[in-house]
Design an enzyme around this catalytic site. Structure first.
Site, short mmCIF file in Angstrom:
data_model
loop_
_atom_site.label_atom_id
_atom_site.label_comp_id
_atom_site.label_asym_id
_atom_site.label_seq_id
_atom_site.Cartn_x
_atom_site.Cartn_y
_atom_site.Cartn_z
N PHE A 1 0.63 -1.28 -0.02
CA PHE A 1 -0.11 0.08 -0.07
C PHE A 1 0.85 1.19 -0.06
O PHE A 1 0.86 2.34 -0.73
CB PHE A 1 -0.86 0.11 1.25
CG PHE A 1 -1.78 1.13 1.24
CD1 PHE A 1 -3.06 1.14 0.80
CD2 PHE A 1 -1.60 2.38 1.79
CE1 PHE A 1 -4.09 2.25 0.77
CE2 PHE A 1 -2.12 3.46 1.87
CZ PHE A 1 -3.46 3.32 1.50
N LYS B 1 -3.76 -10.63 24.62
CA LYS B 1 -3.07 -10.57 23.29
C LYS B 1 -3.96 -9.26 23.03
O LYS B 1 -5.12 -9.51 22.63
CB LYS B 1 -3.58 -11.62 22.44
CG LYS B 1 -2.75 -11.17 21.26
CD LYS B 1 -2.71 -12.39 19.94
CE LYS B 1 -1.70 -12.36 18.94
NZ LYS B 1 -1.96 -11.06 18.07
N ASP C 1 -5.47 -5.79 20.95
CA ASP C 1 -5.50 -5.64 19.59
C ASP C 1 -5.28 -4.56 19.24
O ASP C 1 -6.21 -3.63 19.20
CB ASP C 1 -7.05 -5.97 19.50
CG ASP C 1 -7.26 -6.57 17.87
OD1 ASP C 1 -6.66 -6.56 17.26
OD2 ASP C 1 -8.47 -6.56 17.58
N TYR D 1 5.36 -5.08 26.88
CA TYR D 1 5.33 -6.67 27.03
C TYR D 1 6.84 -7.33 26.83
O TYR D 1 6.82 -8.57 26.72
CB TYR D 1 4.19 -7.27 26.48
CG TYR D 1 3.82 -6.96 25.04
CD1 TYR D 1 4.75 -7.34 24.36
CD2 TYR D 1 2.84 -6.52 24.61
CE1 TYR D 1 4.57 -7.17 22.69
CE2 TYR D 1 2.52 -6.34 23.33
CZ TYR D 1 3.23 -6.70 22.43
OH TYR D 1 3.12 -6.11 20.92
N CYS E 1 -35.30 8.94 -0.38
CA CYS E 1 -34.81 9.02 1.08
C CYS E 1 -36.01 8.53 1.90
O CYS E 1 -37.35 9.06 1.55
CB CYS E 1 -34.81 10.51 1.20
SG CYS E 1 -34.53 11.06 2.98
N CYS F 1 -28.97 12.11 0.70
CA CYS F 1 -30.44 12.76 0.30
C CYS F 1 -29.90 14.32 0.01
O CYS F 1 -29.53 14.88 0.94
CB CYS F 1 -31.40 12.64 1.62
SG CYS F 1 -32.69 13.73 1.53
N CYS G 1 -35.24 18.02 4.75
CA CYS G 1 -35.14 16.73 5.10
C CYS G 1 -35.23 16.64 6.58
O CYS G 1 -34.16 17.20 7.17
CB CYS G 1 -34.15 15.84 4.51
SG CYS G 1 -34.06 14.06 5.15
S1 IVH Z 1 4.92 -10.77 22.32
C1 IVH Z 1 8.16 -12.28 19.22
N1 IVH Z 1 2.98 -10.04 23.77
O1 IVH Z 1 0.70 -9.77 18.68
C2 IVH Z 1 6.65 -11.74 19.16
N2 IVH Z 1 2.65 -9.74 21.42
O2 IVH Z 1 1.14 -11.90 16.60
C3 IVH Z 1 6.58 -10.97 20.46
N3 IVH Z 1 0.51 -8.74 20.72
O3 IVH Z 1 3.33 -8.40 16.70
C4 IVH Z 1 5.43 -10.54 20.56
N4 IVH Z 1 -0.25 -8.54 22.76
O4 IVH Z 1 1.72 -6.87 18.07
C5 IVH Z 1 3.51 -10.19 22.37
N5 IVH Z 1 1.01 -9.59 25.23
C6 IVH Z 1 1.61 -9.70 24.12
C7 IVH Z 1 0.79 -9.06 22.82
C8 IVH Z 1 1.50 -9.19 21.75
C9 IVH Z 1 -0.53 -8.37 21.29
C10 IVH Z 1 0.73 -8.57 19.20
C11 IVH Z 1 2.12 -7.95 18.76
C12 IVH Z 1 2.69 -8.84 17.92
C13 IVH Z 1 1.38 -9.93 17.58
C14 IVH Z 1 2.17 -11.12 17.13
#
Ligand code: IVH
Length: 670
Positions: free
Chosen positions: A37, A115, A117, A225, A405, A423, A429
């Protein structure tokens, strides 16, 4: 390339990139990688610079505060930013555990983390000071987004603890809390901007904005982390998490040390259901072997560590019946289809409605009347229909997007290059009229005390107001007001006082309140500052408008369209007559001086506290002169982030003094 072929290529790039942006941010279904991109976008930027006459107003490069990467310096990661292997069920996870035990035996612990997001970020600290923040990019190199990241309050700029290494890297995830996402997305929709599909996309779009002051308005957060140092400081990941928390980093408290895979699975099950109670989105659990020595023993594959894995939650999904499709008309006239569903329980809440985005989405789903649909609540707040269960199809009548509309029966229009239908009956409206008046009285516009959205709706239904300027005649209608239930004398007084006071609101707030499409708060400020009053704005040519900082073709055209309408001019005249303030109040500049007399400056890069224009004004108001390029004559180069390496090299060669924005303000104030 012939001139025709060039134009064709540019048009194709605009269409393709707009589609990708839409797929990514709105549908949350990207069909192209970030790197690809960015390459295409770069190509378009270059072509537009070379052939400005072919530049399309709809180009993704024209978007103010752009949601997409334009120009950030690329930085190579000292340690590659790898990804994690994914598992989706217990057996996959037990297989991972088996592999680990085969390699290092049975004596080890796991750390379980949520994890998050969002998007991963790598922060480098030197001598306790945040030196760089770089996105993951392609894993080996990413974008330098330091200035933007510095706006995140939970990321320390300076570490106060004294047991920190001289230099270290710390990695984590930048994200947006759901509440902030919902609030800001609503504001975007009200401004006629395309809303983001989920908090992750909003966070990612924000980190890559060019204007850090815009970033500051969008609250982001970051959980850390992973610590990376030259020499090992700690024996385990757990210890390092505890330490970095002491140093002032935001570490998620929902982290657990586990002795075996069964404990890990209990943690996973707990969060699979509890995750909806968090204030942010998670999409799984990350499991890491705790001991660094054991991590080393396990090593890496080409893409990911063998000592960690992620367990991805299934997006909560159910089937239900589509009862009917209704259509909502917003303040800007955009018509959004909404799927009304047979109520069904999904991820802890009852779902009755799902967004269908637009006509294209209805076609993509090939939706028929009374279809049974799969509804998903993943990273998105508003549930969405992912597909139809064709086996349960009962009707061969496809859902047809409406042509008129639903509120005022006007024939709908679709602007070239846009996905939404509108519209066009702006002045007749009802939801558009009500929405515009509600926007006008809103907190960020005229902020009228004693008036709320519901009152506006009631007044409209009773025929007391049909346009913004009618608000300023409400005091003549005291009798009608008294007849409204639950609207006592005190409330009326309060409201009338609020309306009277709003006449003192500054021009930029009023301009924002008028609700001109694409004129948000920042744009209104820029316009007010540059053109001083409404008459200058009304007669400004397209070229004059585009010459203003941050105003692109899209906004300029929208402004011209607004002033071309007689009803808008009448409205402004009525508001002028009511005594509203249509020009800026010039304030005496306390900062004017001759402290920079005879000194020359070049400004380069992106700054944290001021825009480039503000720095330019500051220099000029204090007697300094701005030069267009670096030469031996130059006294100072005001250097921000992302300054090109060639500029730096030239300045160093010519012995030009480099100063930061803080040093510049010190020169003036000191
Ligand atoms: S550790 C060697 N810890 O998940 C990889 N990643 O799919 C080290 N992520 O790129 C990543 N929460 O953006 C780690 N508690 C967590 C996480 C985490 C989200 C994301 C991160 C990473 C992706 C990997």
């Amino acid at each position: 390339m012939s001139i025709f072929a060039t134009k064709e290529r540019m048009d194709a790039l605009v269409a393709e990139l707009n589609q990708h942006t839409y797929n990514y941010y709105v549908l949350a279904m990207p069909t192209i990688g970030d790197y690809e991109f960015d390459k295409k976008l770069e190509e378009l930027v270059k072509l537009e610079q070379e052939y400005p006459e072919f530049a399309d107003p709809n180009s993704p490069t024209q978007k103010v505060g752009g949601d997409i990467t334009k120009s950030f310096a690329t930085i190579k990661h000292r340690w590659p930013m790898l990804s994690l292997g994914n598992t989706y069920n217990d057996q996959d996870l037990r297989d991972f555990d088996e592999r680990v035990r085969k390699a290092i035996g049975n004596q080890f612990e796991y750390v379980c983390e949520l994890k998050f997001d969002g998007l991963s970020i790598s922060l480098t600290y030197e001598n306790g000071i945040l030196a760089r923040a770089v996105t993951r990019g392609d894993g080996t190199k990413g974008d330098d987004v330091t200035t933007n990241i510095k706006t995140i309050q939970t990321i320390p700029h300076r570490i106060k603890a004294n047991d920190v290494p001289e230099s270290f890297e710390i990695r984590g995830e930048v994200f947006m809390h759901r509440a902030a996402f919902e609030r800001l997305n609503k504001e975007r929709e009200e401004l006629g901007e395309i809303p983001y599909a989920n908090p992750r996309n909003f966070a990612a779009g924000t980190v890559k904005m060019q204007d850090s002051r815009e970033v500051k308005k969008r609250p982001l957060d970051c959980f850390l982390y992973g610590l990376y140092t030259d020499r090992p400081l700690f024996k385990t990941h757990w210890e390092s998490l505890e330490a970095v928390q002491q140093w002032g980093f935001h570490v998620c408290r929902h982290t657990q040390l586990s002795n075996n895979i069964d404990e890990v699975l209990t943690f996973i099950r707990h969060w699979d259901t509890e995750r909806f109670k968090l204030s942010y989105d998670i999409d799984g659990i990350v499991i890491k072997v705790n001991s660094y020595a054991q991590q080393q023993e396990l090593g890496f594959t080409a893409k990911s560590p063998r000592w960690a894995i992620s367990y991805k939650f299934k997006a909560a999904e159910v089937q239900t019946v589509l009862e009917k499709v209704t259509y909502q008309v917003g303040r800007t006239g955009a018509v959004t289809p909404v799927a009304n569903l047979k109520p069904v329980l999904l991820a802890g809440t009852t779902v009755k409605r799902a967004t269908l985005h637009n006509a294209d989405e209805i076609k993509r789903l090939d939706l028929h009347e009374l279809d049974t649909v799969y509804v998903e609540k993943g990273g998105e707040i508003i549930p969405k229909i992912i597909r139809v269960n064709l086996e349960k199809r009962v009707s061969d009548v496809p859902i047809q997007y409406i042509s008129h509309c639903p509120e005022c029966n006007t024939l709908l229009m679709r602007k070239e290059g846009e996905v939404a239908y509108y519209c066009p009956n702006e002045d007749g409206c009802p939801p558009q009229i009500i929405g515009k008046i509600q926007h006008f009285i809103g907190r960020k516009a005229m902020n009228i005390d004693g008036l709320g959205d519901e009152t506006i709706e009631t007044f409209y239904q009773r025929g007391l107001i049909t346009k913004i300027s009618d608000l300023y005649h409400l005091h003549e209608k005291a009798e009608d007001l008294k007849n409204i239930e639950r609207f006592g004398e005190r409330s009326i007084d309060n409201m009338l006082k609020g309306i009277e006071q709003s006449k003192l609101m500054p021009f930029e707030k009023l301009l924002f309140g008028l609700g001109i499409r694409y004129v948000g708060e920042t744009v209104a400020k820029k316009l007010a500052k540059a053109l001083k009053n409404i008459d200058n704005l009304a007669k400004a040519s397209l070229e004059e408008l585009i010459a203003i900082d941050e105003i692109g073709v899209r906004i300029a055209e929208s402004i011209q369209e607004y002033f071309a309408k007689n009803s808008n001019i009448t409205q402004i005249n009525e508001l002028k007559h009511a005594g509203l303030c249509f020009e800026i109040q010039e304030t005496v500049n306390l900062y004017q001086s001759d402290k920079l007399n005879g000194k020359t400056f070049v400004i380069s890069g992106v700054f944290e506290k001021h825009s480039r224009d503000e720095l330019k004004n500051l220099i000029e108001e204090n007697g300094g002169k701005i030069l267009s390029s670096i030469s031996a004559k130059l006294d100072y180069l005001v250097a921000g982030d992302n300054m090109g390496p060639s500029k730096l090299e030239k300045a160093t060669k010519l012995n030009v003094r480099l100063i930061s924005e803080d040093e510049l303000t010190e020169m003036i104030n000191g």
